[in-house]
Enzyme design. Structure first.
Site, short mmCIF file in Angstrom:
data_model
loop_
_atom_site.label_atom_id
_atom_site.label_comp_id
_atom_site.label_asym_id
_atom_site.label_seq_id
_atom_site.Cartn_x
_atom_site.Cartn_y
_atom_site.Cartn_z
N THR C 22 0.84 -1.21 0.00
CA THR C 22 0.00 0.00 0.00
C THR C 22 0.87 1.26 0.00
OG1 THR C 22 -0.05 0.02 2.42
CG2 THR C 22 -1.80 -1.19 1.30
N ASP C 23 0.21 2.42 -0.19
CA ASP C 23 0.93 3.68 -0.11
C ASP C 23 0.14 4.68 0.73
OD1 ASP C 23 -0.97 4.99 -1.71
OD2 ASP C 23 0.20 4.75 -3.53
N ALA C 24 0.70 5.89 0.85
CA ALA C 24 0.12 6.89 1.75
C ALA C 24 -1.25 7.38 1.29
CB ALA C 24 1.08 8.08 1.91
#
Lengths: 141, 141, 141, 141
Positions: C22-24
């Site tokens: 995942t990312d921010a």
């Protein structure tokens, strides 16, 4: 298509290849070029005075990638020094089509087309604000 | 320390090595074992009936990694089939110390010690809720 | 195009989403779907009795990705359980065109077209050996 | 321990945080600091006139990580601009102990101790060649 000799219309970011970028075939792992392309788009945005946070704060929008095409032309290797060239191809009401080339010296390593859509906090497509349209245009088209 | 013959007290997750996990030295890139360890801790948590979302929702806490030590014993290679063994070593008021071993068959590839702190939404250390203490203990100590 | 109800002609691999994926923005980072697709192609190959090492050893060839197109349809999130569907679309003399769909239940998350070329140790395109042609065909076309 | 005001004895590499480096908790994923540390060690080596390829070619050795400890002090965020400080702590016959600090301005984000062993092509520990001992020492101790 941009190339090293026509950088006037491209934003260019150098990328050094580290162990993390390579795989057991001895070359850069194919998905990692897509990270390099995103680094360059982010620095291009920063060069225009914005980052993801400020665009969300000022305009209530963010960028979502809808489509990506990449052609692999030649392998890159550990310790190579690449340059990513980013060039805005077309701007629609709610979308940007961006062309990116990755070179090692004069050798084309990969080229990408990325279609990005501007959406609001609910994820609905949102017109690109006039201030951004103006900023994107002159430097890049 | 856990080992393949004492899995009664460990949670075990198999991991297949893909190109993405390797580097140009022909072996698994050293930082990637730390991802494998986190996958195993997450599946251990899931096996106890929780995931990161439900712990945040139910208790208002999440886990933050404070300290990690890893010893590299032998290299793993493309297409290897590894197993990660996770074992809760000690539980403090606001922390968990977890021991993890990564094996390929009987060969120890790496072992890790990970110290995790429970914090609230403001990032302040928060006592591990009694329900979680109870769940962590019997299966793992 | 393959879909969950026509898995007879597709190879399917389940993928769990971890923090690393995942990312921010709170969603799966766009380049990571390309890793999931490669995991599934590798497992499809393994289900046919081969891996990258055995193909190199037995036939003196390996697979090189030449072209990849991905359309992003919906975001995937932490802890999601996805399935990647892999389907051989066409087989040329020295190339495979593979279609891959990534689903969360009935929701299409992304779909990919990947063109792979078989090359020899000198990197020159090499005809797909008859044994491999035969193995690829019946199960997948 | 090195710090921003004593860079005379440290090699420093700036690192920009991109989406690829972050996770759904909104912070840099914990394993990625280990990649940043390796980038800095590689650039430190390059600043001394070597890279992994030239060391293998000239001395027939390469570096293998045996042990790594990391303490996480504060989270880093998307678009942060970090600096990694690398400092050779001790040099044994066949090993280097390297200390690395990662800062955002004056804030310590993480610090690492990495133990690296020099091995020959058969993977056996090999004495650090005198030329390398000399190069490592003056600049860094």
């Amino acid at each position: 298509m941009s190339n090293p000799s026509s950088t006037s219309s491209s934003f260019v970011l150098p990328i050094r290849i580290y162990y993390e970028d390579t795989d057991a075939a001895g070359i850069v792992y194919h998905a990692n070029y897509i990270k390099f392309a995103e680094r360059c788009r982010t620095e291009w945005l920063r060069s225009l005075g914005y980052d993801h946070g400020s665009i969300l704060k000022e305009f209530g929008i963010y960028f979502v990638i809808k489509h990506l095409t990449i052609d692999y032309k030649a392998p890159a290797l550990l310790d190579n020094y690449l340059s990513v060239h980013t060039h805005l191809e077309t701007m629609g009401h709610t979308s940007l089509t961006i062309h990116q080339d990755i070179f090692r010296d004069e050798t084309l390593i990969a080229d990408l087309k990325v279609v990005i859509v501007t959406v609001n906090l609910e994820g609905q497509p949102q017109r690109i604000p006039p201030q951004l349209r103006q900023i994107f245009s002159p430097q890049t088209l």
